[in-house]
Design a protein around this motif. Structure first.
Motif, PDB file in Angstrom:
ATOM      1  N   LEU A  26       7.993 -12.171   2.703  1.00  0.00           N
ATOM      2  CA  LEU A  26       6.578 -12.485   2.524  1.00  0.00           C
ATOM      3  C   LEU A  26       5.690 -11.364   3.058  1.00  0.00           C
ATOM      4  CD1 LEU A  26       6.641 -16.266   3.414  1.00  0.00           C
ATOM      5  CD2 LEU A  26       6.500 -15.222   1.161  1.00  0.00           C
ATOM      6  N   LEU A  27       6.100 -10.759   4.156  1.00  0.00           N
ATOM      7  CA  LEU A  27       5.344  -9.626   4.690  1.00  0.00           C
ATOM      8  C   LEU A  27       5.335  -8.479   3.686  1.00  0.00           C
ATOM      9  CD1 LEU A  27       3.771  -8.395   7.033  1.00  0.00           C
ATOM     10  CD2 LEU A  27       5.949  -7.577   7.953  1.00  0.00           C
ATOM     11  N   ASP A  28       6.482  -8.229   3.044  1.00  0.00           N
ATOM     12  CA  ASP A  28       6.542  -7.185   2.012  1.00  0.00           C
ATOM     13  C   ASP A  28       5.602  -7.486   0.855  1.00  0.00           C
ATOM     14  OD1 ASP A  28       8.312  -5.617   3.386  1.00  0.00           O
ATOM     15  OD2 ASP A  28      10.069  -6.178   2.202  1.00  0.00           O
ATOM     16  N   LYS A  29       5.523  -8.749   0.446  1.00  0.00           N
ATOM     17  CA  LYS A  29       4.606  -9.115  -0.635  1.00  0.00           C
ATOM     18  C   LYS A  29       3.159  -8.813  -0.258  1.00  0.00           C
ATOM     19  CE  LYS A  29       7.266 -12.777  -2.849  1.00  0.00           C
ATOM     20  NZ  LYS A  29       7.311 -14.218  -3.168  1.00  0.00           N
ATOM     21  N   LEU A  30       2.796  -9.161   0.974  1.00  0.00           N
ATOM     22  CA  LEU A  30       1.424  -8.901   1.436  1.00  0.00           C
ATOM     23  C   LEU A  30       1.136  -7.406   1.482  1.00  0.00           C
ATOM     24  CD1 LEU A  30       1.209 -11.472   4.364  1.00  0.00           C
ATOM     25  CD2 LEU A  30       0.167 -11.662   2.107  1.00  0.00           C
ATOM     26  N   ILE A  31       2.085  -6.647   1.994  1.00  0.00           N
ATOM     27  CA  ILE A  31       1.906  -5.193   2.101  1.00  0.00           C
ATOM     28  C   ILE A  31       1.779  -4.571   0.716  1.00  0.00           C
ATOM     29  CG2 ILE A  31       3.045  -3.049   2.797  1.00  0.00           C
ATOM     30  CD1 ILE A  31       4.188  -4.673   5.200  1.00  0.00           C
ATOM     31  N   LEU A  32       2.645  -4.977  -0.202  1.00  0.00           N
ATOM     32  CA  LEU A  32       2.589  -4.427  -1.568  1.00  0.00           C
ATOM     33  C   LEU A  32       1.288  -4.813  -2.266  1.00  0.00           C
ATOM     34  CD1 LEU A  32       6.284  -4.907  -2.707  1.00  0.00           C
ATOM     35  CD2 LEU A  32       5.121  -2.770  -2.138  1.00  0.00           C
ATOM     36  N   GLN A  33       0.818  -6.034  -2.062  1.00  0.00           N
ATOM     37  CA  GLN A  33      -0.458  -6.459  -2.650  1.00  0.00           C
ATOM     38  C   GLN A  33      -1.589  -5.561  -2.164  1.00  0.00           C
ATOM     39  OE1 GLN A  33      -1.334  -9.226  -4.639  1.00  0.00           O
ATOM     40  NE2 GLN A  33      -3.528  -8.986  -4.435  1.00  0.00           N
ATOM     41  N   LEU A  34      -1.658  -5.357  -0.865  1.00  0.00           N
ATOM     42  CA  LEU A  34      -2.722  -4.519  -0.300  1.00  0.00           C
ATOM     43  C   LEU A  34      -2.582  -3.068  -0.747  1.00  0.00           C
ATOM     44  CD1 LEU A  34      -2.887  -6.008   3.299  1.00  0.00           C
ATOM     45  CD2 LEU A  34      -4.585  -6.256   1.486  1.00  0.00           C
ATOM     46  N   ASN A  35      -1.353  -2.587  -0.825  1.00  0.00           N
ATOM     47  CA  ASN A  35      -1.129  -1.193  -1.202  1.00  0.00           C
ATOM     48  C   ASN A  35      -1.431  -0.936  -2.670  1.00  0.00           C
ATOM     49  OD1 ASN A  35       1.498   0.768  -2.206  1.00  0.00           O
ATOM     50  ND2 ASN A  35       0.005   1.599  -0.767  1.00  0.00           N
ATOM     51  N   ARG A  36      -1.013  -1.827  -3.535  1.00  0.00           N
ATOM     52  CA  ARG A  36      -1.197  -1.600  -4.981  1.00  0.00           C
ATOM     53  C   ARG A  36      -2.633  -1.846  -5.427  1.00  0.00           C
ATOM     54  NH1 ARG A  36       4.254  -4.699  -6.723  1.00  0.00           N
ATOM     55  NH2 ARG A  36       5.699  -3.043  -6.217  1.00  0.00           N
ATOM     56  N   ILE A  37      -3.227  -2.904  -4.934  1.00  0.00           N
ATOM     57  CA  ILE A  37      -4.569  -3.269  -5.379  1.00  0.00           C
ATOM     58  C   ILE A  37      -5.638  -2.490  -4.618  1.00  0.00           C
ATOM     59  CG2 ILE A  37      -6.175  -5.187  -5.732  1.00  0.00           C
ATOM     60  CD1 ILE A  37      -3.627  -5.425  -7.377  1.00  0.00           C
ATOM     61  N   TYR A  38      -5.409  -2.255  -3.332  1.00  0.00           N
ATOM     62  CA  TYR A  38      -6.408  -1.590  -2.488  1.00  0.00           C
ATOM     63  C   TYR A  38      -5.770  -0.438  -1.712  1.00  0.00           C
ATOM     64  CZ  TYR A  38      -8.866  -5.867  -3.557  1.00  0.00           C
ATOM     65  OH  TYR A  38      -9.446  -6.909  -4.226  1.00  0.00           O
ATOM     66  N   PRO A  39      -5.451   0.656  -2.394  1.00  0.00           N
ATOM     67  CA  PRO A  39      -4.816   1.775  -1.672  1.00  0.00           C
ATOM     68  C   PRO A  39      -5.724   2.401  -0.616  1.00  0.00           C
ATOM     69  CG  PRO A  39      -5.303   2.376  -3.948  1.00  0.00           C
ATOM     70  CD  PRO A  39      -5.616   0.921  -3.805  1.00  0.00           C
ATOM     71  N   GLN A  40      -7.033   2.150  -0.694  1.00  0.00           N
ATOM     72  CA  GLN A  40      -7.926   2.657   0.345  1.00  0.00           C
ATOM     73  C   GLN A  40      -7.744   1.865   1.643  1.00  0.00           C
ATOM     74  OE1 GLN A  40      -8.869   1.069  -2.390  1.00  0.00           O
ATOM     75  NE2 GLN A  40     -10.493  -0.395  -1.974  1.00  0.00           N
ATOM     76  N   ILE A  41      -7.213   0.650   1.556  1.00  0.00           N
ATOM     77  CA  ILE A  41      -6.951  -0.159   2.742  1.00  0.00           C
ATOM     78  C   ILE A  41      -5.580   0.167   3.310  1.00  0.00           C
ATOM     79  CG2 ILE A  41      -6.552  -2.524   3.553  1.00  0.00           C
ATOM     80  CD1 ILE A  41      -8.693  -3.441   1.592  1.00  0.00           C
ATOM     81  N   LEU A  42      -4.592   0.299   2.427  1.00  0.00           N
ATOM     82  CA  LEU A  42      -3.220   0.552   2.859  1.00  0.00           C
ATOM     83  C   LEU A  42      -2.619   1.622   1.948  1.00  0.00           C
ATOM     84  CD1 LEU A  42      -1.600  -0.775   5.134  1.00  0.00           C
ATOM     85  CD2 LEU A  42      -0.543  -2.219   3.437  1.00  0.00           C
ATOM     86  N   THR A  43      -2.516   2.841   2.456  1.00  0.00           N
ATOM     87  CA  THR A  43      -1.980   3.948   1.662  1.00  0.00           C
ATOM     88  C   THR A  43      -0.473   3.793   1.500  1.00  0.00           C
ATOM     89  OG1 THR A  43      -1.576   5.323   3.598  1.00  0.00           O
ATOM     90  CG2 THR A  43      -3.767   5.493   2.570  1.00  0.00           C
TER      91      THR A  43
END
Length: 179
Positions: A26-43
Motif C-alpha cells: 500500500l505504501l508503494d501504491k501511495l508513492i507511485l500515485q504521488l510520483n506519477r501524478i505529481y512529480p513536483q511533489i515526489l521526484t
C-alpha cells in the motif's frame, strides 16, 4: 474553518506510523500515485528512496510523511487524496477524519463514505430497463434478418434492419408511397 491539510497530516502522522494496515504494498501504491501524478511533489529519485525494501516500512512511512510536510500544503492534500483512493479503510479511520465525521464538518473536496456512490436518484430498476433496451436493440441489429432488406435507399435499408417482416414491409410501403 477547518484545519489545513498540513496540520491534519501533523496530527495523523502518529497514527499512520503505527497502523499495521499501511504495509509495503500500500505504501508503494501511495508513492507511485504521488510520483506519477505529481512529480513536483515526489521526484523519481525521492520515490526510489521511499520504495527501498531494505528500509523497514515504518521508517519509510515516517520519512515520507516528514518529506510531504516539508513540501507544504499541496503535497499534504495530494497525500490525503492518494490515501483516500488506495487505502480507504485507513483513510476513514484517521483521527482527523473521525473527528470531522463526528462534528459533521467537511474539509476540502473529501466526501463522506455514504455520499461516495450516489450517482443519480433513480432506482436500480431504471438502470436495468435502460440496459435491457440497449441490449435488445443491439441484438436486433446484429441478429436481425438483414438478408431480405430491400428498398430504394441505403438509409431505408438501415432503418428497416432488424425489424420483423410485417413492420419492415409497412415501413418500406409508407416511404415508397410518400414519393
Amino acid at each position: 474553518m477547518g484545519e489545513s491539510f498540513y496540520e491534519q497530516l501533523r496530527i495523523d502522522s502518529r497514527f499512520l506510523k503505527t497502523d499495521q494496515r499501511l504495509d509495503t504494498e500500500l505504501l508503494d501504491k501511495l508513492i507511485l500515485q504521488l510520483n506519477r501524478i505529481y512529480p513536483q511533489i515526489l521526484t523519481d529519485k525521492e520515490a526510489t528512496r521511499f520504495r527501498d525494501l531494505d528500509v523497514p516500512t515504518c521508517i519509510r512511512v515516517a520519512e515520507l510523511l516528514s518529506h510531504l510536510q516539508e513540501k507544504g500544503e499541496e503535497a499534504c492534500r495530494e497525500f490525503y487524496h492518494a490515501l483516500h483512493l488506495h487505502v480507504e479503510d485507513v483513510y476513514f479511520s484517521l483521527p482527523t477524519r473521525l473527528r470531522l465525521r463526528e462534528s459533521g464538518d467537511r474539509v476540502g473536496p473529501i466526501t463522506k463514505p455514504k455520499d461516495r456512490y450516489v450517482l443519480n436518484d433513480r432506482s436500480p430498476v431504471f438502470f436495468i430497463s435502460c440496459f435491457s433496451a440497449a441490449v435488445g436493440a443491439a441484438l436486433l441489429y446484429y441478429y436481425g434478418e438483414s438478408k431480405d432488406v430491400w428498398g430504394s435507399s441505403s438509409a431505408l435499408g438501415l432503418a428497416a434492419l432488424g425489424l420483423s417482416r410485417k413492420v419492415r414491409d409497412v415501413l418500406i410501403w409508407y416511404t415508397e408511397d410518400g414519393k
